[in-house]
Structure formats: structure tokens, C-alpha cells
Motif scaffolding. Structure first.
Motif, PDB file in Angstrom:
ATOM      1  N   ASP A 139       0.909  -1.142   0.000  1.00  0.00           N
ATOM      2  CA  ASP A 139       0.000   0.000   0.000  1.00  0.00           C
ATOM      3  C   ASP A 139       0.949   1.193   0.000  1.00  0.00           C
ATOM      4  O   ASP A 139       1.562   1.511   1.019  1.00  0.00           O
ATOM      5  N   MET A 199       0.722   4.469  -0.141  1.00  0.00           N
ATOM      6  CA  MET A 199       0.497   5.666   0.674  1.00  0.00           C
ATOM      7  C   MET A 199      -0.729   5.417   1.542  1.00  0.00           C
ATOM      8  O   MET A 199      -1.856   5.656   1.137  1.00  0.00           O
ATOM      9  N   ASP A 200      -0.494   4.895   2.736  1.00  0.00           N
ATOM     10  CA  ASP A 200      -1.591   4.598   3.655  1.00  0.00           C
ATOM     11  C   ASP A 200      -1.948   5.859   4.437  1.00  0.00           C
ATOM     12  O   ASP A 200      -1.056   6.566   4.907  1.00  0.00           O
ATOM     13  N   GLY A 201      -3.252   6.103   4.553  1.00  0.00           N
ATOM     14  CA  GLY A 201      -3.710   7.312   5.259  1.00  0.00           C
ATOM     15  C   GLY A 201      -3.782   8.498   4.311  1.00  0.00           C
ATOM     16  O   GLY A 201      -3.485   9.630   4.691  1.00  0.00           O
ATOM     17  N   SER A 202      -4.226   8.224   3.068  1.00  0.00           N
ATOM     18  CA  SER A 202      -4.190   9.248   2.007  1.00  0.00           C
ATOM     19  C   SER A 202      -4.869  10.559   2.392  1.00  0.00           C
ATOM     20  O   SER A 202      -4.485  11.619   1.892  1.00  0.00           O
ATOM     21  N   SER A 203      -5.874  10.471   3.276  1.00  0.00           N
ATOM     22  CA  SER A 203      -6.580  11.719   3.625  1.00  0.00           C
ATOM     23  C   SER A 203      -5.657  12.660   4.398  1.00  0.00           C
ATOM     24  O   SER A 203      -5.972  13.838   4.563  1.00  0.00           O
ATOM     25  N   ASN A 222     -12.757   4.895  13.777  1.00  0.00           N
ATOM     26  CA  ASN A 222     -13.500   6.052  13.284  1.00  0.00           C
ATOM     27  C   ASN A 222     -14.936   5.962  13.795  1.00  0.00           C
ATOM     28  O   ASN A 222     -15.783   5.292  13.207  1.00  0.00           O
ATOM     29  N   TYR A 262      -7.119   8.462  17.104  1.00  0.00           N
ATOM     30  CA  TYR A 262      -7.352   8.042  15.718  1.00  0.00           C
ATOM     31  C   TYR A 262      -6.787   9.098  14.790  1.00  0.00           C
ATOM     32  O   TYR A 262      -7.190  10.253  14.842  1.00  0.00           O
ATOM     33  N   GLY A 267      -6.327   8.659  11.210  1.00  0.00           N
ATOM     34  CA  GLY A 267      -6.675   8.579   9.782  1.00  0.00           C
ATOM     35  C   GLY A 267      -5.615   7.824   8.994  1.00  0.00           C
ATOM     36  O   GLY A 267      -5.750   7.638   7.790  1.00  0.00           O
ATOM     37  N   MET A 307      -3.696   4.146   9.342  1.00  0.00           N
ATOM     38  CA  MET A 307      -3.591   2.910  10.119  1.00  0.00           C
ATOM     39  C   MET A 307      -2.148   2.674  10.562  1.00  0.00           C
ATOM     40  O   MET A 307      -1.899   2.225  11.682  1.00  0.00           O
ATOM     41  N   TYR A 344      -6.550  -1.041  17.567  1.00  0.00           N
ATOM     42  CA  TYR A 344      -7.058  -0.356  16.364  1.00  0.00           C
ATOM     43  C   TYR A 344      -8.145  -1.240  15.788  1.00  0.00           C
ATOM     44  O   TYR A 344      -7.974  -2.460  15.670  1.00  0.00           O
ATOM     45  N   LYS A 376     -12.848  -1.785   5.703  1.00  0.00           N
ATOM     46  CA  LYS A 376     -12.126  -1.057   4.651  1.00  0.00           C
ATOM     47  C   LYS A 376     -10.728  -1.597   4.402  1.00  0.00           C
ATOM     48  O   LYS A 376     -10.118  -1.328   3.370  1.00  0.00           O
ATOM     49  N   ILE A 377     -10.218  -2.352   5.355  1.00  0.00           N
ATOM     50  CA  ILE A 377      -8.794  -2.710   5.314  1.00  0.00           C
ATOM     51  C   ILE A 377      -8.565  -3.905   4.394  1.00  0.00           C
ATOM     52  O   ILE A 377      -9.221  -4.941   4.511  1.00  0.00           O
ATOM     53  N   ARG A 378      -7.636  -3.746   3.474  1.00  0.00           N
ATOM     54  CA  ARG A 378      -7.345  -4.785   2.487  1.00  0.00           C
ATOM     55  C   ARG A 378      -6.489  -5.888   3.122  1.00  0.00           C
ATOM     56  O   ARG A 378      -5.550  -5.604   3.865  1.00  0.00           O
ATOM     57  N   GLU A 382      -2.472  -4.623   3.629  1.00  0.00           N
ATOM     58  CA  GLU A 382      -2.620  -3.845   4.862  1.00  0.00           C
ATOM     59  C   GLU A 382      -2.714  -4.791   6.068  1.00  0.00           C
ATOM     60  O   GLU A 382      -1.880  -4.762   6.967  1.00  0.00           O
TER      61      GLU A 382
HETATM   62  P1  FDP Z   1      -6.719   5.403   3.535  1.00  0.00           P
HETATM   63  O1  FDP Z   1      -7.324   6.756   3.841  1.00  0.00           O
HETATM   64  O2  FDP Z   1      -5.388   5.532   2.876  1.00  0.00           O
HETATM   65  O3  FDP Z   1      -7.640   4.492   2.770  1.00  0.00           O
HETATM   66  O4  FDP Z   1      -6.114   1.934   4.439  1.00  0.00           O
HETATM   67  C1  FDP Z   1      -7.243   2.401   4.908  1.00  0.00           C
HETATM   68  C2  FDP Z   1      -7.102   3.706   5.634  1.00  0.00           C
HETATM   69  O5  FDP Z   1      -6.421   4.731   4.957  1.00  0.00           O
HETATM   70  C3  FDP Z   1      -6.392   3.561   7.015  1.00  0.00           C
HETATM   71  O6  FDP Z   1      -5.038   3.883   6.977  1.00  0.00           O
HETATM   72  C4  FDP Z   1      -7.155   4.506   7.888  1.00  0.00           C
HETATM   73  O7  FDP Z   1      -7.101   4.151   9.245  1.00  0.00           O
HETATM   74  C5  FDP Z   1      -8.528   4.438   7.305  1.00  0.00           C
HETATM   75  O8  FDP Z   1      -8.405   4.055   5.945  1.00  0.00           O
HETATM   76  C6  FDP Z   1      -9.275   5.738   7.313  1.00  0.00           C
HETATM   77  O9  FDP Z   1     -10.565   5.512   6.841  1.00  0.00           O
HETATM   78  P2  FDP Z   1     -11.806   6.328   7.408  1.00  0.00           P
HETATM   79  O10 FDP Z   1     -11.724   7.665   6.746  1.00  0.00           O
HETATM   80  O11 FDP Z   1     -12.994   5.549   6.995  1.00  0.00           O
HETATM   81  O12 FDP Z   1     -11.669   6.421   8.893  1.00  0.00           O
END
Ligand code: FDP
Length: 337
Positions: free
Chosen positions: A115, A117-121, A206, A239, A241, A243, A257, A271-273, A277
Motif C-alpha cells: 500500500d 500511501m496509507d492514510g491518504s486523507s 472512526n 485516531y 486517519g 492505520m 485499532y 475497509k482494510i485490504r 494492509e
Molecule cells: P486510507 O485513507 O489511505 O484508505 O487503508 C485504509 C485507511 O487509509 C487507514 O489507513 C485509515 O485508518 C482508514 O483508511 C481511514 O478511513 P476512514 O476515513 O474511513 O476512517
């Protein structure tokens, strides 16, 4: 003069000498991941200046928006193994199908998953990010090689991009942590054989997605929040954002977590692959004395049916995961502790 710092390359090569039959390929592969980590760290550091933040205007195979840095980090990782014949193919969150490398005279012994770039947001706000990687043996050289239990991984880890850049990995012999000293361009050993606390005081989930959880997941999180000083409650929410960032905190401080099934957001398996992940982070956490569970099954025992399959996950300290499994099994009498 104090003891010389141990670089990632030195640590890996010294570890290899303890396995007389080793070919050195896995060592080289891990060292290449260190180089990829430095390149990604550099891209993140200058992203605001070069205007490489923001959306790439594309979606990945799961319909999630791709950021420019998701794409860039993926390109760096793919390119990292484009020579040397170390990896026969690589699979990634950002690629629908595995990337197959040109075959050398001998087939490469490994397949890599990541993965990028984990935590893209967190990309656009200079928050914590991670790159997760998993190394598996190549078998037939096809995607089927990957659709197997996480116990098959030969190495796994992550690179954490926070105030410091950390390279954290295990090749089945404990978890080791390295910090990047940018002034010399080297990852230096900061923790050898990390052992995580058996229990903690924090939980990461979340809670904005609570309406889509099962009754059991809601009850579990409510339980963590109930004041009961004798059992160490209430827990604190942490938390981020990302993982990787949250699991790293839990490796150091203990806790749990969770990314449960979420029916309200159309994520019945969370959501976790599994492959890039859940499996690698479960491998690391188990090597540090923790656990990872779907609530009913050990995460490392799960063999997915497809490359991008997801699973609900609870990962962290052994005590908290055991407590979560008791909730999932519906054993109210032994819930509190
Ligand atoms: P991402 O934004 O990159 O997709 O991999 C899934 C993940 O990141 C985790 O790193 C993170 O904890 C989670 O999604 C965030 O998702 P939510 O916005 O649904 O909380």
C-alpha cells in the motif's frame, strides 16, 4: 567515541550472516525498500513546494480517489524492483492487476505487495502517512501465489512518515525499528526486537461510522469508554486517519485499532485490504507479541479469494484483542476485566 550507529543495511547483512543458506536476495530486497522509503519521504517533504498535493483526477480499482502522491509513491515502489531480478511481480492498492517484471535468467524468488500511501486523507494536511509492504515467496508466478494465508509472508513492515521517518520491519525474527538520519541519508537502528505492551489505554477507530457497525462492535467500543478505574477504563481515543500511524502508536504504548464491518457506508467487510494492509501489519504486531483478529479468526490465517479483498480487523495488544474476541463470541460474563 560511542558505539557506531547500526545502519539498516548493516543490520540486514549481519542478520543474513546468521542464516548460512541465505542467498542474500531478501536482504537486497529489504535494502531496496529502504531506498524507496527515502525517495517517498523526499517527495512528501517537497510536495507543497512542487504542488504535488491534491487529487490525481483518477480512481483506484475500489473507486477511491487517487491523490498525486498515491500515484507517485506507487511508481517509486514499482520502479524500485525494476532491476536486479529480485521480485517477479508486485501487487499494490493502486494497481488493478499485479505488475509483472521482465524475467531474468532465473525466476525471482519473491513477490512484493504494498500500500504505497496509507492514510491518504492526511496527504494534503501534512499528517502522518505510511507505506506498507509484504514479501511473499513466488510459487507459480501468478496471482494465485498471493491468495494465500498471511503466515506465508517472509517479511513485512512499514515506513512511517511523521516528524521522523521510521522503517519498521520483521523477517520473522522480531520487529526492528530504524529512524532516518537525513543528514547522512541512512536509516539507523533505534529499537531491536521491539516488544509491545500486553495491554494499553488507547483505542483507534472512526466513531463517525458507528451507525453502520454491528451491535457487538458498538457495545465493545462503549465498554472501552465506560469509567471503571479497576480495569483501566475509560480508554482514550487516538485516531489519526492513518492505520500505520495508529498501529505504530499501539506497538509502543499498547491498545487496539479497529476497522469493523460498516454496512452504512457499503463496506460489509470493513475497509482494510487483506493482502497489503491487514497481513503485513498483523505479521509485525504478532512478531512484537500482539495479535490481529477478525473477531472470529486470526488475521494471518485468512486466505483471500481476490487481490483487493477487505476484512474487518481488530489489531493491537494481546489483552484487548482477547477482550474483543470475547465480545464477538457473545460471552458477557467474561467481558469486563
Ligand atoms: P486510507 O485513507 O489511505 O484508505 O487503508 C485504509 C485507511 O487509509 C487507514 O489507513 C485509515 O485508518 C482508514 O483508511 C481511514 O478511513 P476512514 O476515513 O474511513 O476512517
Amino acid at each position: 567515541m560511542g558505539a557506531a550507529p547500526v545502519t539498516l543495511d548493516r543490520f540486514i547483512l549481519e542478520g543474513q550472516q546468521q542464516h548460512p543458506g541465505a542467498t542474500g536476495e531478501l536482504s537486497l530486497l529489504l535494502m531496496r525498500l529502504g531506498v524507496a522509503g527515502k525517495r517517498i519521504a523526499r517527495e512528501l517533504a517537497v510536495a507543497d513546494i512542487r504542488r504535488t498535493h491534491g487529487s490525481a483526477g483518477t480512481e483506484n480499482v475500489q473507486g477511491e480517489e487517487q491523490k498525486k502522491l498515491d500515484v507517485l509513491a506507487n511508481e517509486i515502489l514499482i520502479e524500485t524492483f525494476d532491476y536486479g531480478g529480485l521480485v517477479s511481480f508486485a501487487a499494490s492498492e493502486e494497481l488493478e492487476e499485479p505488475h509483472v517484471y521482465r524475467a531474468g535468467p532465473e525466476p525471482a524468488r519473491y513477490a512484493a505487495l504494498f500500500d504505497p500511501m496509507d492514510g491518504s486523507s492526511n496527504i494534503d494536511v501534512n499528517g502522518t502517512l505510511g507505506t506498507i509492504f509484504s514479501i511473499r515467496p513466488r510459487r507459480e508466478g501468478s496471482e494465485a501465489d498471493l491468495l494465500r494465508a498471511g503466515t506465508e509472508q517472509v517479511a513485512a513492515g512499514y515506513i512511517l512518515f511523521g516528524p521522523a521517518v521510521l522503517f519498521v520491519y520483521s523477517s520473522g525474527d522480531g520487529v526492528h525499528v530504524f529512524a532516518l538520519d537525513a543528514s547522512i541519508g541512512e536509516f539507523l537502528l533505534v529499537r531491536r526486537r521491539l516488544e509491545m505492551p500486553r495491554r494499553g489505554k488507547g483505542y483507534a477507530v472512526n466513531e463517525g461510522r458507528r451507525s453502520g457497525w454491528s451491535e457487538t462492535d458498538r457495545a465493545f467500543v462503549e465498554h472501552l469508554k465506560e469509567p471503571d478505574p479497576s480495569s483501566g477504563r475509560p480508554y482514550s481515543t487516538r485516531y489519526s486517519g492513518s492505520m500505520v500511524g495508529d498501529v505504530h502508536r499501539i506497538l509502543l504504548e499498547g491498545g487496539i485499532y479497529l476497522y469493523p464491518a460498516d454496512t452504512a457506508s457499503g463496506k460489509p467487510s470493513g475497509k482494510i485490504r487483506v493482502l497489503y494492509e491487514a497481513h503485513p501489519l498483523a505479521f509485525v504486531v504478532e512478531q512484537a507479541g500482539g495479535r490481529a483478529s477478525t473477531g472470529r479468526e486470526r488475521v494471518l490465517d485468512v486466505a483471500p479469494r481476490s487481490l483487493h479483498e477487505r476484512i474487518p480487523i481488530a489489531i493491537g495488544s494481546a489483552d484487548e484483542i482477547a477482550l474483543y474476541e470475547r465480545f464477538t463470541a457473545g460471552q458477557p460474563s467474561s467481558k469486563s476485566r
